[in-house]
Write a protein that holds these residues in place. Structure first.
Motif, PDB file in Angstrom:
ATOM      1  N   TYR A  60      43.569  34.439  34.789  1.00 17.22           N
ATOM      2  CA  TYR A  60      43.776  34.791  33.387  1.00 17.22           C
ATOM      3  C   TYR A  60      45.045  35.605  33.152  1.00 17.22           C
ATOM      4  O   TYR A  60      45.849  35.293  32.278  1.00 17.22           O
ATOM      5  N   THR A  61      45.207  36.673  33.900  1.00 19.42           N
ATOM      6  CA  THR A  61      46.327  37.584  33.638  1.00 19.42           C
ATOM      7  C   THR A  61      47.529  37.214  34.498  1.00 19.42           C
ATOM      8  O   THR A  61      47.374  36.721  35.616  1.00 19.42           O
ATOM      9  N   ASP A  62      48.724  37.424  33.975  1.00 18.26           N
ATOM     10  CA  ASP A  62      49.936  37.211  34.770  1.00 18.26           C
ATOM     11  C   ASP A  62      50.968  38.268  34.423  1.00 18.26           C
ATOM     12  O   ASP A  62      50.764  39.097  33.534  1.00 18.26           O
ATOM     13  N   ALA A  63      52.082  38.239  35.125  1.00 19.46           N
ATOM     14  CA  ALA A  63      53.078  39.294  34.995  1.00 19.46           C
ATOM     15  C   ALA A  63      53.800  39.276  33.656  1.00 19.46           C
ATOM     16  O   ALA A  63      54.374  40.287  33.244  1.00 19.46           O
ATOM     17  N   ASN A  64      53.793  38.142  32.954  1.00 22.40           N
ATOM     18  CA  ASN A  64      54.456  38.073  31.658  1.00 22.40           C
ATOM     19  C   ASN A  64      53.585  38.638  30.544  1.00 22.40           C
ATOM     20  O   ASN A  64      54.089  39.262  29.605  1.00 22.40           O
ATOM     21  N   ARG A  65      52.299  38.402  30.631  1.00 22.82           N
ATOM     22  CA  ARG A  65      51.352  38.933  29.648  1.00 22.82           C
ATOM     23  C   ARG A  65      50.250  39.688  30.384  1.00 22.82           C
ATOM     24  O   ARG A  65      49.101  39.240  30.441  1.00 22.82           O
ATOM     25  N   PRO A  66      50.587  40.822  30.948  1.00 19.95           N
ATOM     26  CA  PRO A  66      49.624  41.537  31.789  1.00 19.95           C
ATOM     27  C   PRO A  66      48.500  42.168  30.973  1.00 19.95           C
ATOM     28  O   PRO A  66      48.680  42.551  29.821  1.00 19.95           O
ATOM     29  N   VAL A  67      47.342  42.240  31.580  1.00 20.74           N
ATOM     30  CA  VAL A  67      46.177  42.924  31.027  1.00 20.74           C
ATOM     31  C   VAL A  67      45.432  43.521  32.216  1.00 20.74           C
ATOM     32  O   VAL A  67      45.235  42.843  33.227  1.00 20.74           O
ATOM     33  N   PHE A  68      45.029  44.775  32.117  1.00 20.29           N
ATOM     34  CA  PHE A  68      44.197  45.338  33.170  1.00 20.29           C
ATOM     35  C   PHE A  68      42.812  44.698  33.082  1.00 20.29           C
ATOM     36  O   PHE A  68      42.097  44.870  32.100  1.00 20.29           O
ATOM     37  N   MET A  69      42.456  43.966  34.124  1.00 21.27           N
ATOM     38  CA  MET A  69      41.187  43.247  34.154  1.00 21.27           C
ATOM     39  C   MET A  69      40.245  43.886  35.173  1.00 21.27           C
ATOM     40  O   MET A  69      40.691  44.474  36.165  1.00 21.27           O
ATOM     41  N   PRO A  70      38.920  43.763  34.960  1.00 20.56           N
ATOM     42  CA  PRO A  70      37.967  44.403  35.867  1.00 20.56           C
ATOM     43  C   PRO A  70      38.016  43.791  37.263  1.00 20.56           C
ATOM     44  O   PRO A  70      37.936  42.573  37.421  1.00 20.56           O
ATOM     45  N   LEU A  71      38.137  44.651  38.247  1.00 19.23           N
ATOM     46  CA  LEU A  71      38.172  44.205  39.637  1.00 19.23           C
ATOM     47  C   LEU A  71      36.819  44.516  40.275  1.00 19.23           C
ATOM     48  O   LEU A  71      35.829  43.864  39.999  1.00 19.23           O
ATOM     49  N   TRP A  72      36.721  45.574  41.082  1.00 18.20           N
ATOM     50  CA  TRP A  72      35.471  45.844  41.804  1.00 18.20           C
ATOM     51  C   TRP A  72      34.538  46.683  40.935  1.00 18.20           C
ATOM     52  O   TRP A  72      34.936  47.675  40.349  1.00 18.20           O
ATOM     53  N   ASN A  73      33.279  46.301  40.885  1.00 17.58           N
ATOM     54  CA  ASN A  73      32.256  47.046  40.158  1.00 17.58           C
ATOM     55  C   ASN A  73      30.887  46.561  40.623  1.00 17.58           C
ATOM     56  O   ASN A  73      30.799  45.815  41.609  1.00 17.58           O
ATOM     57  N   TYR A  74      29.820  46.943  39.939  1.00 16.23           N
ATOM     58  CA  TYR A  74      28.501  46.567  40.435  1.00 16.23           C
ATOM     59  C   TYR A  74      28.196  45.085  40.272  1.00 16.23           C
ATOM     60  O   TYR A  74      27.285  44.554  40.911  1.00 16.23           O
ATOM     61  N   ALA A  75      28.950  44.372  39.446  1.00 11.79           N
ATOM     62  CA  ALA A  75      28.801  42.920  39.367  1.00 11.79           C
ATOM     63  C   ALA A  75      29.747  42.220  40.330  1.00 11.79           C
ATOM     64  O   ALA A  75      29.412  41.175  40.890  1.00 11.79           O
ATOM     65  N   PHE A  76      30.941  42.786  40.531  1.00  8.09           N
ATOM     66  CA  PHE A  76      31.915  42.277  41.499  1.00  8.09           C
ATOM     67  C   PHE A  76      31.924  43.245  42.686  1.00  8.09           C
ATOM     68  O   PHE A  76      32.890  43.980  42.912  1.00  8.09           O
ATOM     69  N   ASN A  77      30.832  43.251  43.436  1.00 11.04           N
ATOM     70  CA  ASN A  77      30.599  44.283  44.447  1.00 11.04           C
ATOM     71  C   ASN A  77      31.205  43.869  45.773  1.00 11.04           C
ATOM     72  O   ASN A  77      30.542  43.295  46.636  1.00 11.04           O
ATOM     73  N   GLN A  78      32.449  44.185  45.948  1.00  5.85           N
ATOM     74  CA  GLN A  78      33.201  43.781  47.128  1.00  5.85           C
ATOM     75  C   GLN A  78      34.282  44.818  47.387  1.00  5.85           C
ATOM     76  O   GLN A  78      34.817  45.409  46.460  1.00  5.85           O
ATOM     77  N   GLY A  79      34.548  45.094  48.649  1.00  7.39           N
ATOM     78  CA  GLY A  79      35.583  46.067  48.975  1.00  7.39           C
ATOM     79  C   GLY A  79      35.061  47.475  49.112  1.00  7.39           C
ATOM     80  O   GLY A  79      35.838  48.424  49.060  1.00  7.39           O
ATOM     81  N   GLY A  80      33.733  47.634  49.278  1.00  4.26           N
ATOM     82  CA  GLY A  80      33.169  48.979  49.390  1.00  4.26           C
ATOM     83  C   GLY A  80      33.515  49.834  48.194  1.00  4.26           C
ATOM     84  O   GLY A  80      33.971  50.973  48.340  1.00  4.26           O
ATOM     85  N   PRO A  81      33.302  49.332  46.965  1.00  5.46           N
ATOM     86  CA  PRO A  81      33.740  50.102  45.804  1.00  5.46           C
ATOM     87  C   PRO A  81      33.024  51.437  45.705  1.00  5.46           C
ATOM     88  O   PRO A  81      31.810  51.520  45.907  1.00  5.46           O
ATOM     89  N   SER A  82      33.784  52.477  45.397  1.00  9.28           N
ATOM     90  CA  SER A  82      33.175  53.759  45.089  1.00  9.28           C
ATOM     91  C   SER A  82      32.480  53.638  43.745  1.00  9.28           C
ATOM     92  O   SER A  82      33.107  53.255  42.751  1.00  9.28           O
ATOM     93  N   PRO A  83      31.189  53.959  43.664  1.00 11.60           N
ATOM     94  CA  PRO A  83      30.508  53.891  42.370  1.00 11.60           C
ATOM     95  C   PRO A  83      31.095  54.827  41.321  1.00 11.60           C
ATOM     96  O   PRO A  83      30.832  54.651  40.130  1.00 11.60           O
ATOM     97  N   ASP A  84      31.893  55.795  41.744  1.00 10.03           N
ATOM     98  CA  ASP A  84      32.502  56.731  40.800  1.00 10.03           C
ATOM     99  C   ASP A  84      33.792  56.187  40.197  1.00 10.03           C
ATOM    100  O   ASP A  84      34.317  56.753  39.240  1.00 10.03           O
ATOM    101  N   TYR A  85      34.313  55.114  40.763  1.00 11.26           N
ATOM    102  CA  TYR A  85      35.557  54.528  40.280  1.00 11.26           C
ATOM    103  C   TYR A  85      35.268  53.307  39.417  1.00 11.26           C
ATOM    104  O   TYR A  85      34.383  52.511  39.719  1.00 11.26           O
ATOM    105  N   VAL A  86      36.041  53.155  38.362  1.00  7.41           N
ATOM    106  CA  VAL A  86      36.162  51.877  37.671  1.00  7.41           C
ATOM    107  C   VAL A  86      37.515  51.309  38.078  1.00  7.41           C
ATOM    108  O   VAL A  86      38.559  51.921  37.825  1.00  7.41           O
TER     109      VAL A  86
END
Length: 400
Positions: A60-86
Motif C-alpha cells: 500500500y505505502t511507498d516512498a512517494n506517498r508515504p503513510v505510517f502503517m501498522p507493523l507489529w501488534n497483537y494482530a501482527f504478532n511477529q518480531g517479539g513485539p513489546s506490548p508497550d510499543y505501537v
C-alpha cells in the motif's frame, strides 16, 4: 489475456499460486520432524497475519506517498513485539524531502528509527544491518498543544529554520515506536508524514504487481528471520539463562536500549524466577515471554509482559518475576501459556547502569519459598480483575 495485461505482471491466480507453498516451507524450518495439525493451523494464522501486514507495509505505502502503517501488534504478532510499543513503518527515498508532523500525546516516548534494509531475511541475523539514526520527538520544539513538525532530508532545505533531521543516503524505511506504560490513561501520539519534493505520483500497475509479487518473500523473510534469531539465542545464550544481547544491536534494535535475551523451556509444574536490581535511572524497562518463533505470548488476554508501571517492586527494591504455565498467585507472573519453549526478553531504555538479571528454575509449588515473605497474594478473583483492566488498556492503544 491481452499483451497489455501480460505487461502488467502476474495474474491474480498466479499471485495466489506463488503464496501457496509459503507455509509448507516455513513448517520445514519450524518443525522439521513434522508439525501437528494444531501447529500447522498456528503457522497458517501467523502467515496470514504477516500477509495482511505485508499489504499495508509493502504494497500500500511507498516512498512517494508515504503513510505510517501498522507493523507489529497483537494482530501482527511477529518480531517479539513489546506490548508497550505501537510499531509503525513507512518507506522513504533517501533523496526525498519529507515533513513529519502531528501531536506528541502523553505516552512515555516516541522514537523514529532510520533503517537501511527493506525486508528482513534469515541471513540478516548473521550479517546485520546498519541503523543510521534514531530520532526522539522530545528533541523537537513542541507547541502548547503538543504539535510538532520536522523536516527529514539529506540536506537542510534552504531557508528552513525549524526542526530538521538528516536523512542517511542508505535509509529506505522508517520504523516508529510509540511507548506507553500506563495503557489505560496515556494518549498515543498522532503522526503524519508527507513528501514535499514530489507532487505525489500514483503507483503504477507495474509497481503494484511487483509489490504484490514480493509478498511470499515478505512472509517467509519476516517469520524466517525470527525463527532463525530464536535459534541463534538458544545456541549462543543457552536454555533457562539470561544474557545481555549484542546481536540485536546489529540487526535493528534501538541504540538507546539494552536488551537481555534468553530461552525458557520448562515443564508445566516448573517455574523460572527472574531477579534483578533496577537501574538507578532509566526511562523505561520491561520484560516479556514469547514462543519459539518470537511471537510474544498473547498480551491482551494473558499477563505475558510487565513494564515499570505494571510491575510490583519488592521491599528490597528488586524486581522478581515468575515464568510458568500455571498461575503461582503472585503479582509478577509472566504467563507462558502452552508454549513448549521460547524467548524471554528484558530491556532497559536510556539507563544509567545495566544490572544483569539472574534466573533459577524451581517447582511451581516452591515459588513462595524463594520469593520474599511479604510478596502479595494474588487470588483468582484478583487475577480476573487485573486481566480485565489489561484487556481494556491494550485495546485503548492506537495500533491502527
Amino acid at each position: 489475456m491481452s499483451n497489455n495485461d501480460s505487461d502488467m505482471g502476474m495474474s491474480w491466480a498466479d499471485q495466489l499460486a506463488a503464496l501457496g507453498p509459503v507455509v509448507d516451507r516455513l513448517l520445514k524450518v519450524w518443525r522439521p520432524d513434522g508439525a501437528t495439525p494444531a501447529e500447522r493451523q498456528d503457522m497458517n494464522k501467523l502467515a496470514l497475519s504477516i500477509l495482511s501486514e505485508g499489504y499495508l507495509c509493502r504494497v500500500y505505502t511507498d516512498a512517494n506517498r508515504p503513510v505510517f502503517m501498522p507493523l507489529w501488534n497483537y494482530a501482527f504478532n511477529q518480531g517479539g513485539p513489546s506490548p508497550d510499543y505501537v510499531y509503525s513503518t513507512t518507506e522513504v527515498a533517501s533523496d526525498g524531502v519529507y515533513r513529519i508532523s502531528g501531536y506528541r500525546g502523553t505516552s512515555r516516548f516516541i522514537e523514529i528509527t532510520q533503517q537501511t534494509f527493506d525486508m528482513m531475511s534469515p541471513s540478516q541475523v548473521d550479517n546485520g544491518s546498519r541503523v543510521p539514526a534514531t530520532h526522539d520527538l522530545d528533541d523537537l520544539a513542541l507547541g502548547a498543544d503538543g504539535y510538532f513538525s520536522v523536516v527529514l532530508s539529506a540536506e537542510r532545505p534552504g531557508g528552513h529554520t525549524g526542526d530538521w533531521w538528516q536523512l542517511d543516503p542508505e535509509t529506505c524505511r522508517l520504523l516508529m515506536r510509540k511507548c506507553s506504560c500506563d495503557w489505560n490513561h496515556e494518549l498515543d501520539a498522532s503522526v503524519a508524514i508527507e513528501r514535499l519534493d514530489d507532487n505525489g505520483s500514483d503507483m503504477t500497475p507495474e509497481d503494484f504487481s511487483r509489490r504484490f509479487a514480493d509478498l511470499p518473500q515478505w512472509i517467509e523473510g519476516m517469520i524466517g528471520f525470527d525463527m532463525h534469531l530464536v535459534r541463534f539465542y538458544r545456541e549462543h545464550h543457552g536454555v533457562n539463562t539470561f544474557l545481555r544481547s549484542t546481536k540485536i544491536d546489529s540487526i535493528g534494535g534501538l541504540p538507546t536500549q539494552a536488551y537481555y535475551d534468553g530461552i525458557h523451556e520448562i515443564e508445566d509444574d516448573e517455574a523460572l524466577i527472574i531477579e534483578t536490581e533496577l537501574p538507578k535511572k532509566v526511562r523505561y524497562w520491561q520484560a516479556l515471554v514469547a514462543d519459539d518463533r518470537f511471537a510474544t505470548v498473547d498480551w491482551v488476554n494473558r499477563q505475558s509482559s510487565l513494564n515499570d508501571v505494571q510491575a510490583h517492586i519488592d521491599s528490597d527494591g528488586k524486581f522478581r518475576a515468575v515464568i510458568s504455565r500455571t498461575d503461582p498467585g503472585v503479582p509478577n507472573w509472566l504467563d507462558k501459556a502452552d508454549v513448549p519453549w521460547g524467548m524471554i526478553q528484558m530491556r532497559w531504555n536510556q539507563a544509567s547502569d545495566f544490572p544483569d538479571p539472574t534466573m533459577i528454575k524451581v517447582p511451581v509449588a516452591d515459588v513462595r519459598q524463594i520469593l520474599p515473605a511479604d510478596t502479595p497474594v494474588v487470588t483468582a478473583a484478583d487475577r480476573k480483575e487485573l486481566l480485565s483492566v489489561r484487556r481494556e488498556g491494550a485495546q485503548l492503544r492506537r495500533i491502527w
